[in-house]
Design an enzyme around this catalytic site. Structure first.
Site, PDB file in Angstrom:
ATOM      1  N   GLY A  42       0.862  -1.220   0.004  1.00  0.00           N
ATOM      2  CA  GLY A  42       0.021  -0.057   0.195  1.00  0.00           C
ATOM      3  C   GLY A  42       0.997   1.185   0.059  1.00  0.00           C
ATOM      4  O   GLY A  42       0.268   2.343  -0.369  1.00  0.00           O
ATOM      5  N   GLY A  80      -0.244   6.026   1.274  1.00  0.00           N
ATOM      6  CA  GLY A  80       1.156   5.549   0.332  1.00  0.00           C
ATOM      7  C   GLY A  80       2.118   6.224   1.056  1.00  0.00           C
ATOM      8  O   GLY A  80       3.046   5.973   0.388  1.00  0.00           O
ATOM      9  N   ASP A 113       1.481 -10.788   6.818  1.00  0.00           N
ATOM     10  CA  ASP A 113       1.840  -9.852   6.062  1.00  0.00           C
ATOM     11  C   ASP A 113       3.156  -9.352   6.327  1.00  0.00           C
ATOM     12  O   ASP A 113       4.001  -8.799   5.165  1.00  0.00           O
ATOM     13  CB  ASP A 113       0.653  -8.844   5.537  1.00  0.00           C
ATOM     14  N   ASN A 114       3.475  -9.430   7.331  1.00  0.00           N
ATOM     15  CA  ASN A 114       4.828  -8.945   7.852  1.00  0.00           C
ATOM     16  C   ASN A 114       6.062 -10.212   8.187  1.00  0.00           C
ATOM     17  O   ASN A 114       7.019  -9.762   8.728  1.00  0.00           O
ATOM     18  CB  ASN A 114       5.059  -8.242   9.049  1.00  0.00           C
ATOM     19  N   ASP A 140       9.663  -5.016   7.906  1.00  0.00           N
ATOM     20  CA  ASP A 140       8.676  -4.265   7.970  1.00  0.00           C
ATOM     21  C   ASP A 140       8.914  -3.801   9.679  1.00  0.00           C
ATOM     22  O   ASP A 140       8.155  -4.182  10.800  1.00  0.00           O
ATOM     23  CB  ASP A 140       7.189  -4.745   7.966  1.00  0.00           C
TER      24      ASP A 140
HETATM   25  P1  AMP Z   1       1.780  -2.818   8.146  1.00  0.00           P
HETATM   26  O1  AMP Z   1       0.878  -3.216   9.556  1.00  0.00           O
HETATM   27  O2  AMP Z   1       2.508  -1.300   8.271  1.00  0.00           O
HETATM   28  O3  AMP Z   1       2.772  -3.921   7.866  1.00  0.00           O
HETATM   29  O4  AMP Z   1       0.826  -2.421   7.076  1.00  0.00           O
HETATM   30  C1  AMP Z   1      -0.257  -3.155   6.901  1.00  0.00           C
HETATM   31  C2  AMP Z   1      -0.783  -2.682   5.412  1.00  0.00           C
HETATM   32  O5  AMP Z   1      -1.248  -1.619   5.322  1.00  0.00           O
HETATM   33  C3  AMP Z   1       0.133  -3.264   4.333  1.00  0.00           C
HETATM   34  O6  AMP Z   1      -0.641  -3.322   3.268  1.00  0.00           O
HETATM   35  C4  AMP Z   1       0.702  -1.461   4.143  1.00  0.00           C
HETATM   36  O7  AMP Z   1       0.936  -1.408   2.767  1.00  0.00           O
HETATM   37  C5  AMP Z   1      -0.706  -0.933   4.381  1.00  0.00           C
HETATM   38  N1  AMP Z   1      -0.289   0.530   4.891  1.00  0.00           N
HETATM   39  C6  AMP Z   1       0.173   0.905   6.087  1.00  0.00           C
HETATM   40  N2  AMP Z   1       0.147   2.186   6.201  1.00  0.00           N
HETATM   41  C7  AMP Z   1       0.045   2.587   4.831  1.00  0.00           C
HETATM   42  C8  AMP Z   1      -0.088   3.891   4.069  1.00  0.00           C
HETATM   43  N3  AMP Z   1       0.271   4.999   4.744  1.00  0.00           N
HETATM   44  N4  AMP Z   1      -0.815   3.903   2.965  1.00  0.00           N
HETATM   45  C9  AMP Z   1      -1.163   3.040   2.366  1.00  0.00           C
HETATM   46  N5  AMP Z   1      -1.121   1.716   2.941  1.00  0.00           N
HETATM   47  C10 AMP Z   1      -0.682   1.594   4.101  1.00  0.00           C
HETATM   48 MG    MG Z   2       3.592  -4.728   6.501  1.00  0.00          MG
END
Ligand code: AMP
Ligand code: MG
Length: 518
Positions: free
Chosen positions: A102, A135, A269-270, A279
């Site tokens: 994302g 993003g 996903d991490n 991550d």
């Molecule tokens: P995370 O918990 O940081 O691993 O994120 C989980 C999901 O949310 C992943 O698919 C990331 O790409 C998405 N994500 C986190 N922060 C953002 C953001 N600021 N913009 C878009 N997608 C995000």
């Molecule tokens: Mg992530």
């Protein structure tokens, strides 16, 4: 800058045929093409020269405008096509459906010295997977990811790496505590590097959609490029593939336990398919040794991802991966054997790891108990993990044990006699146990100092670097970067970083409280 560009991922795996950058469910594809967003005023704050050298990027290249534009997404490297990967994941125990990159955009692959590296920007703008977010990434979380990935590498913990940290020049709106108080922060972009950014969730998404054809394609691709020693695609190689991922995941988590690293968001996903730490979000480093500690405020209630639970969660995540791989293996028994092995191997490896931290290399039937007693003692009162183990390598005499570890207690003055007696007893047993070791105390110290880091990226250290960076001063980022390149060395000139967390940082946002808002 003349890079040896490859594109195995985009040429061998199915692409999303939709080229629009609109948010959507992406079916039957491993990725979508997506260009980074141009930024207002890109500025590089730091680069890792060692990582750059691995990619064959010279010192001269690093100074060029071209390099700056590439790693901030303002220019696309000739003949490459940036893309975002599609993946799903189990978040905090629940299937969350499609997630995907994302706010990460893969630029290209570079091959150098027989290694293939993927170059990815984090915070370079929206992709089809951005869901409801922008993003983008902010400076504070980018400093944390940038520094920690390289610190992990020098600690010998399997990890993804960092190449550069930059400001975008744009402002980004964030609500750090999710309490309705949003504020603008400086936008930043990290370029990060890994042999692969595939996650457990990359495989889960195909399985969830019953897309066995593409699941198989992705597994075959991953084995071909990352597990080639497992041979041609077959049920056997798929089972061995899972076995090796299980072993690597366990290995990584044992390293985390050794250095006191708490990932904070071990969602599937991490979880890297190569067993690399990936991550760096609301992670933290143990100060007081505490199996129940969790830096992520989102997880304060359930403490699912607390320090002491990381090995269990690794296993839980492997169950999800086993489920995802089942359609191409179609046998439960061999997968179960591997999952059972994870449990028994965990017992063995974690004992060996703890013994190495204590300088014990021979076998004794009392070892498990000695270590359990130690872990209990460390949690009686707040005791700094890093300082405790580092000082322990100077142990010579049971009567001065307590004195030796005195500086690891957060409130030594108020420690009860009961706690002191407990420690004296433990040191007595430790002293007895050392008698059956065959190496000299000098040699033991050397071995212990090689597994017990003196310097880790304590949460307050990052926060100091972030506070300075917010004011436009980036020297502390470099100071910490240099310090953490030699975490096991004495570095007497840097002794000030071998210190307990200062009191001001105890309950401060960014130090002990971290959110996913980044
Ligand atoms: P995370 O918990 O940081 O691993 O994120 C989980 C999901 O949310 C992943 O698919 C990331 O790409 C998405 N994500 C986190 N922060 C953002 C953001 N600021 N913009 C878009 N997608 C995000
Ligand atoms: Mg992530």
């Amino acid at each position: 800058m003349n890079l040896n560009i490859k594109n195995t991922f985009t040429s061998e795996l199915p692409a999303d045929s939709n080229l629009e950058n609109s948010r959507r469910q992406v079916m039957n594809a491993a990725f979508s093409f997506a260009k980074p967003k141009k930024t207002a005023e890109p500025k590089i704050l730091h680069v890792s020269p060692e990582m750059a050298a691995e990619l064959n990027i010279s010192k001269e290249d690093l100074k060029s405008n071209f390099f700056k534009n590439i790693v901030t997404g303002n220019e696309v490297y000739p003949n490459t096509k940036p893309f975002a990967m599609c993946y799903g994941g189990h978040q905090f125990g629940n299937w969350a459906g499609q997630l995907g990159d994302g706010r990460a955009i893969n630029l290209f692959e570079v091959e150098h010295k027989h290694k293939n590296w993927k170059v990815q920007l984090k915070g370079a703008g929206e992709t089809p997977y951005s869901r409801t977010a922008d993003g983008l990434a902010v400076l504070r979380s980018s400093v944390r990811e940038y520094l920690c990935a390289e610190a992990m590498f020098y600690l010998n913990v399997p990890t993804t790496r960092s190449l550069s940290l930059s400001l975008s020049g744009d402002n980004v709106l964030r609500d750090v505590l999710y309490d309705g108080n949003s504020a603008y922060e400086k936008g930043a972009i990290v370029s990060r590097i890994s042999p692969s950014f595939l996650r457990f969730g990359s495989f889960e998404i195909f399985a969830a959609r019953k897309d066995t054809e593409n699941l198989k394609k992705l597994v075959d691709y991953t084995i071909k490029h990352h597990f080639s020693h497992l041979g041609a695609p077959s049920k056997e190689s798929y089972i061995n593939f899972f076995k090796e991922i299980s072993e690597r995941t366990l290995e990584m988590i044992i390293h985390w336990q050794r250095v006191g690293f708490v990932h904070g968001v071990m969602n599937t996903d991490n979880m890297s398919i190569l067993g690399l730490t990936i991550d760096f979000g609301p992670y933290g480093w143990l100060e007081g040794f505490d199996f129940g500690w969790i830096p992520n405020t989102t997880d304060r209630q359930n403490k699912r991802y607390r320090y002491g639970n990381q090995p269990n969660i690794g296993l839980w995540n492997l169950y999800q991966l086993a489920n995802a791989l089942y359609p191409i293996i179609e046998e439960v028994a061999p997968l179960n054997v591997i999952l059972e092995q994870y449990k028994s191997e965990f017992e063995k490896k974690s004992l060996l790891m703890m013994k190495s931290k204590l300088g014990l290399f021979t076998w004794d039937e009392g070892d498990v108990k000695l270590i359990q007693n130690l872990e209990d003692s460390l949690q009686l009162v707040e005791t700094d993990m890093t300082i405790f183990f580092r000082n322990l390598s100077n142990f010579t005499d049971k009567n001065s044990g307590l004195q030796l570890i005195k500086e690891s207690f957060y409130d030594f003055e108020n420690i009860s006699d009961e706690v002191k007696n407990n420690w004296n007893l433990w040191f007595k047993k430790y002293d007895e146990r050392l008698q059956i070791e065959r190496i000299s105390s000098e040699e033991r110290k050397e071995k212990m100092d090689a597994v017990n880091p003196k310097y880790v990226l304590r949460n307050y250290m990052s926060q100091l670097a972030i506070d300075e960076a917010d004011k436009g001063n980036y020297t502390l980022i470099d100071e910490l970067f240099q310090l953490l390149k030699k975490p096991y060395s004495e570095q007497p000139e840097n002794e000030k970083w071998f210190a307990k967390r200062p009191e001001w940082a105890r309950n401060k946002v960014g130090c002990s409280m971290l959110s996913c808002s980044s």
